[in-house]
Structures are given as structure tokens and as C-alpha cells.
Design a protein around this motif. Structure first.
Motif, mmCIF file in Angstrom:
data_model
loop_
_atom_site.group_PDB
_atom_site.id
_atom_site.type_symbol
_atom_site.label_atom_id
_atom_site.label_comp_id
_atom_site.label_asym_id
_atom_site.label_seq_id
_atom_site.Cartn_x
_atom_site.Cartn_y
_atom_site.Cartn_z
ATOM 1 N N VAL A 159 12.796 4.902 5.018
ATOM 2 C CA VAL A 159 11.751 4.932 3.996
ATOM 3 C C VAL A 159 11.044 6.284 4.050
ATOM 4 O O VAL A 159 10.656 6.750 5.120
ATOM 5 C CB VAL A 159 10.725 3.796 4.221
ATOM 6 C CG1 VAL A 159 9.604 3.875 3.189
ATOM 7 C CG2 VAL A 159 11.414 2.440 4.156
ATOM 8 N N ALA A 186 9.635 4.869 -0.959
ATOM 9 C CA ALA A 186 10.914 4.384 -1.499
ATOM 10 C C ALA A 186 11.980 4.463 -0.419
ATOM 11 O O ALA A 186 11.871 5.253 0.530
ATOM 12 C CB ALA A 186 11.336 5.204 -2.721
ATOM 13 N N LEU A 187 13.008 3.633 -0.571
ATOM 14 C CA LEU A 187 14.168 3.751 0.304
ATOM 15 C C LEU A 187 14.919 5.027 -0.060
ATOM 16 O O LEU A 187 15.032 5.379 -1.236
ATOM 17 C CB LEU A 187 15.093 2.542 0.130
ATOM 18 C CG LEU A 187 14.513 1.163 0.442
ATOM 19 C CD1 LEU A 187 15.581 0.095 0.228
ATOM 20 C CD2 LEU A 187 13.987 1.098 1.865
ATOM 21 N N THR A 218 8.060 8.856 1.784
ATOM 22 C CA THR A 218 6.969 8.778 0.820
ATOM 23 C C THR A 218 7.457 9.187 -0.566
ATOM 24 O O THR A 218 8.418 9.956 -0.710
ATOM 25 C CB THR A 218 5.808 9.696 1.219
ATOM 26 O OG1 THR A 218 6.243 11.067 1.157
ATOM 27 C CG2 THR A 218 5.328 9.375 2.638
ATOM 28 N N ALA A 259 3.583 2.080 -6.279
ATOM 29 C CA ALA A 259 4.442 2.382 -5.144
ATOM 30 C C ALA A 259 4.023 3.691 -4.495
ATOM 31 O O ALA A 259 3.654 4.649 -5.170
ATOM 32 C CB ALA A 259 5.902 2.473 -5.593
ATOM 33 N N PHE A 316 14.901 2.440 -4.957
ATOM 34 C CA PHE A 316 14.236 1.178 -4.629
ATOM 35 C C PHE A 316 12.848 1.540 -4.099
ATOM 36 O O PHE A 316 12.721 2.063 -2.990
ATOM 37 C CB PHE A 316 15.016 0.406 -3.558
ATOM 38 C CG PHE A 316 16.267 -0.245 -4.070
ATOM 39 C CD1 PHE A 316 16.203 -1.451 -4.760
ATOM 40 C CD2 PHE A 316 17.510 0.328 -3.855
ATOM 41 C CE1 PHE A 316 17.362 -2.066 -5.232
ATOM 42 C CE2 PHE A 316 18.678 -0.283 -4.318
ATOM 43 C CZ PHE A 316 18.592 -1.471 -5.008
ATOM 44 N N LYS A 317 11.836 1.274 -4.884
ATOM 45 C CA LYS A 317 10.482 1.679 -4.509
ATOM 46 C C LYS A 317 9.807 0.622 -3.645
ATOM 47 O O LYS A 317 10.112 -0.562 -3.737
ATOM 48 C CB LYS A 317 9.648 1.957 -5.765
ATOM 49 C CG LYS A 317 10.191 3.127 -6.588
ATOM 50 C CD LYS A 317 9.344 3.382 -7.819
ATOM 51 C CE LYS A 317 9.920 4.548 -8.639
ATOM 52 N NZ LYS A 317 9.126 4.794 -9.865
ATOM 53 N N VAL A 318 8.885 1.082 -2.819
ATOM 54 C CA VAL A 318 8.151 0.213 -1.905
ATOM 55 C C VAL A 318 6.698 0.142 -2.371
ATOM 56 O O VAL A 318 6.017 1.174 -2.478
ATOM 57 C CB VAL A 318 8.209 0.749 -0.460
ATOM 58 C CG1 VAL A 318 7.412 -0.154 0.477
ATOM 59 C CG2 VAL A 318 9.655 0.860 -0.007
ATOM 60 N N LYS A 326 2.706 -0.433 -2.541
ATOM 61 C CA LYS A 326 1.582 -0.282 -1.625
ATOM 62 C C LYS A 326 1.212 -1.640 -1.045
ATOM 63 O O LYS A 326 1.591 -2.677 -1.583
ATOM 64 C CB LYS A 326 0.375 0.308 -2.377
ATOM 65 C CG LYS A 326 0.623 1.722 -2.905
ATOM 66 C CD LYS A 326 -0.559 2.220 -3.712
ATOM 67 C CE LYS A 326 -0.307 3.641 -4.239
ATOM 68 N NZ LYS A 326 -1.422 4.112 -5.092
ATOM 69 N N ARG A 327 0.512 -1.618 0.050
ATOM 70 C CA ARG A 327 0.178 -2.862 0.743
ATOM 71 C C ARG A 327 -1.322 -3.115 0.745
ATOM 72 O O ARG A 327 -2.128 -2.185 0.691
ATOM 73 C CB ARG A 327 0.663 -2.801 2.202
ATOM 74 C CG ARG A 327 2.129 -3.063 2.437
ATOM 75 C CD ARG A 327 3.035 -1.918 2.039
ATOM 76 N NE ARG A 327 2.718 -0.683 2.718
ATOM 77 C CZ ARG A 327 3.049 0.520 2.246
ATOM 78 N NH1 ARG A 327 3.728 0.626 1.098
ATOM 79 N NH2 ARG A 327 2.727 1.608 2.895
#
Length: 424
Positions: A45, A88-89, A47, A85, A64-66, A68-69
Motif C-alpha cells: 500500500v 491505494a494498492l 499513499t 481515499a 484499488f483505492k483504500v 480513509k479510516r
């Protein structure tokens, strides 16, 4: 209830195939090491800033985006998709390498010979030899502006393929600056070069008419598009660097390709190095030389790469760089299709014992047989129960059917004096 399946474009790998993959990967790794490359690792992963800084073109659409948490996600829900997001992967290993080098270069030798073997992820349409999660086996030279970098990369990559057992492949070589020269000659605006090259890169997958139509959609006049594709077609048929001089291509560009062609041809056995003006490679960060490795038993390339001298400057370090990547999934497909696996099979041994009073002896036997080189598993079997031999044989046959080259043995504590062969 039906068991859930893997996401489309991703897959499970059974033990037999996993053995083939591991052996192939070990051969590639060792070949790269023999040519002086240092193995590194970068995160799966990265940024979003890393990817948007790279200028990776159309591949950014395949990320493939990740999300925010926590509170940061809650605060972003009112914004655009991009703002949701922050990571991303990775879709390749080159962009993470550029980021890695920009912050670690003071600790690395110069030039730096990098090796990365790891998974990448692309949200594209799956097809034969192309998955959404796949392994890349990359080598790169950072800090060498000369053609010697390309020569060493191509020699190492072809060496790996030969050690795997592949023969009959060829290298196709081009320089994007030659295309830029031709585009300038046709008075195509500089700001359309990238789009034009992306369209031209599809000539091996689409018809001439489709590519010409895409060029027109990108603002290129019909006569210009038709003439450009025709010129490239004629150069491709000639497959000779001499034809470039007739078009006025600068001598320095021709000499650079000629040097790569000459030194690779004389350094590796039975691998033609052919000039091919249709090799473009779609990623936006390539700046000059580009190349692909083609095998007659596989549609499309089984490897490729090029020089990307401007990518590292986007991360704050103006360092020349180039690389090559073998398409691991495609190479493994050829290994299996052509029956090239040369791995020496292991000896797998099942130790059968009565758990109520033979556990200590079984563990002792297992230690002994492991020292002798067996891969040992234990199987507890209650006295009086149905013999486990049929189950063991069935398991071995299934592994063989999946490509295992191992031999299978069994040993029953208190009965056998030595391991007995089950399936060779």
C-alpha cells in the motif's frame, strides 16, 4: 450454503501449482542475483500522493483505492471520491521503487541494481495470463544514463528465461524518441504525444482502423493518423534500423539502439533482438528506449520495460533509470503448458502412529527422517479403524494431478523399518 469464491480476477493456488510457481520464482531470483541485483521490498500500500506524483497515466484509473479510516473518513464523506481515499494498492513496482530510492539513495550504492519480486493489483478485465492480483519480477538500474544499463537488464532477463527452460523467444526494441521525432515531423502538437502513444500501443491488439479512429478522437487529423500508422507499419515490416536513416531520424538515436542490439545479441545465445517501431508501452513515464520479450507460444509479451529518466525527478531526485519486468503469470503459464519444470521433487513422508501410546516414538521418528531430507507429516490412526492408506494415496494423486513432482512415502510406527514408496 455455497462457499464464497475469490474476487473475479483473483484466484487460489493449490499446492501442486504453488510448487511450480515457487520453483520458477527461485530460478528467476537466483538469475537476477547472479547478475548483481540487490533484492529490496516496498509496501503493498502506498499513499495517493505517491501515485498521483508519478504521472503513471491510464494505470491510475486501475487502482484499488483504500478508504480513509475513522474520523477522517467521516469528515471526507461529503467530498469527492478521490477525497475518500488516501492510499491505494500498488499497480506496479516501478513507482514504489522511485519513492523508495528518493528517500534511501544515500544508503545505496551508485548505480543501484534493484530487484523486486512481489504482488501488484490492477482493477482491469481479467484474461488469459492476466489477473487483478499478480506477481511481478522486476529489475532496475538507477543512476546509469548509458545504454549499458539496458544491455545488462536484457541479459539478466533472458538468462532467467533460459534457466527456466524457455527457448525461441525474441526481444523487440524501440525508442519513444523516434516516435516523437515522427510526430513532430507530422506537426502533431506536443501536448498530444502521450495520448497518441497510448493509442499506438494498441496496434497489436486492435485493427488499424480502430487505432486510426482513436487517434482522430484524440484530435489528430484523419490524414495525419492514417499516414503515421502507415509509416510505422512500413518500418515494422522492414524491422531494420537502416530504414530510420531514410526518414531523417537523428544518428544518435539509431546508434543507441544499434549498440543495445549488438551487445545483447553477442552476449546471449539464440535470442534475436529486433527493431520494432510498434513497441510503445502505454505507461506514461517511459522516456526513450522500450522493449518487450515475445514468445511464439504466447499471444502478447512475456516481459518488457524501458527507460524512465524523468520519473525519479518527480520524487525530488534527478536520477536516470530503466528496468525490465518478466510477466511471471505468463511465464508460469508457459512453464506448465510446455512441461518445462526441472525441479527435483522432494520426498514427502507420512508417519502413521497410534496416538494413545506411540506419540513420543512418532515424533522421534519424524525428527530422524527430517534430518535425512524427508518432508514429514504425522497422521494419528486409532487401532482398529479403517486403514488410512487409501486416503493418503488419494491425496498424493490429487497433488500429482495439480503438478507436484514430489515422491510420496509412508511409514507406520511399530510396523515398518524404513519409509515405503507410495507414488513416485
Amino acid at each position: 450454503m455455497q462457499a464464497p469464491r475469490p474476487m473475479r480476477g483473483m484466484r487460489d493456488v493449490l499446492p501442486g501449482e504453488a510448487g511450480v510457481r515457487l520453483h520458477t520464482l527461485q530460478v528467476i531470483r537466483e538469475a537476477y542475483r547472479q547478475h548483481g541485483f540487490f533484492e529490496i521490498e516496498t509496501p503493498v500500500v502506498e499513499t495517493m500522493e505517491t501515485f498521483t506524483s508519478s504521472g503513471a497515466g491510464e494505470n491510475e484509473k486501475l487502482m484499488f483505492k483504500v478508504l480513509k479510516r475513522g474520523e477522517r473518513l467521516d469528515a471526507a464523506l461529503a467530498g469527492t471520491e478521490d477525497e475518500l481515499a488516501d492510499a491505494a494498492l500498488r499497480f506496479d513496482l516501478t513507482v514504489p521503487l522511485a519513492r523508495f530510492y528518493s528517500i534511501n539513495q544515500s544508503k545505496l550504492p551508485k548505480p543501484f541494481y534493484a530487484m523486486q519480486l512481489g504482488p501488484v493489483f490492477r482493477a482491469e478485465r481479467p484474461q488469459r495470463g492476466r489477473f487483478r492480483q499478480f506477481l511481478q519480477t522486476d529489475i532496475d538500474v538507477l543512476g546509469d544514463p548509458s545504454y549499458l544499463a539496458e544491455v545488462q537488464l536484457l541479459i539478466a532477463a533472458t538468462s532467467a528465461l533460459h534457466k527456466i527452460g524457455l527457448e525461441g523467444f525474441e526481444i523487440r526494441l524501440n525508442d519513444r524518441r523516434i516516435l516523437e521525432f515522427l510526430l513532430n515531423k507530422l506537426e502533431i502538437p506536443d501536448d498530444r504525444f502521450t495520448g497518441v502513444m497510448i493509442a499506438l500501443d494498441k496496434l497489436d491488439k486492435q485493427s488499424v482502423a480502430e487505432v486510426v479512429a482513436e487517434l482522430q478522437a484524440k484530435g489528430i487529423a484523419a490524414d495525419q493518423a492514417t499516414h503515421l500508422v502507415a509509416v510505422l507499419g512500413e518500418l515494422s515490416e522492414a524491422s531494420s534500423l537502416k530504414a530510420l536513416a531514410d526518414l531523417g531520424v537523428p544518428k544518435a538515436l539509431i546508434a543507441n539502439l544499434s549498440a543495445i542490439q549488438q551487445h545483447v545479441t553477442t552476449s546471449v545465445r539464440d535470442v534475436p533482438v529486433v527493431f520494432d517501431p510498434l513497441i510503445v508501452r502505454g505507461i506514461g513515464y517511459y522516456t526513450s528506449t522500450v522493449y518487450e520479450i515475445i514468445h511464439p507460444k504466447w499471444s502478447g509479451s512475456i516481459g518488457g520495460g524501458g527507460r524512465y529518466d524523468q520519473l525519479l525527478a518527480r520524487f525530488g531526485t534527478d536520477t536516470p533509470a530503466c528496468g525490465v519486468s518478466l510477466g511471471f503469470e505468463r511465464v508460469v503459464g508457459l512453464v506448465e503448458e510446455l512441461g518445462l519444470l526441472r525441479e527435483t521433487g522432494a520426498r514427502r513422508l507420512t508417519v502413521i502412529f497410534e496416538p494413545d501410546h506411540q506419540t513420543a516414538e512418532a515424533l522421534s521418528k519424524a525428527r530422524h527422517f527430517r534430518r535425512e531430507g524427508y518432508l514429514v507429516t504425522l497422521l494419528a490412526h486409532q487401532s482398529g479403524a479403517r486403514s488410512p492408506m487409501k486416503r493418503i494415496a488419494l491425496s498424493a494423486e490429487e497433488l500429482k494431478a495439480e503438478g507436484s513432482v514430489d515422491s510420496f512415502y509412508h511409514f507406520t510406527v511399530g510396523v515398518d523399518e524404513a519409509p515405503r514408496l507410495l507414488i513416485q
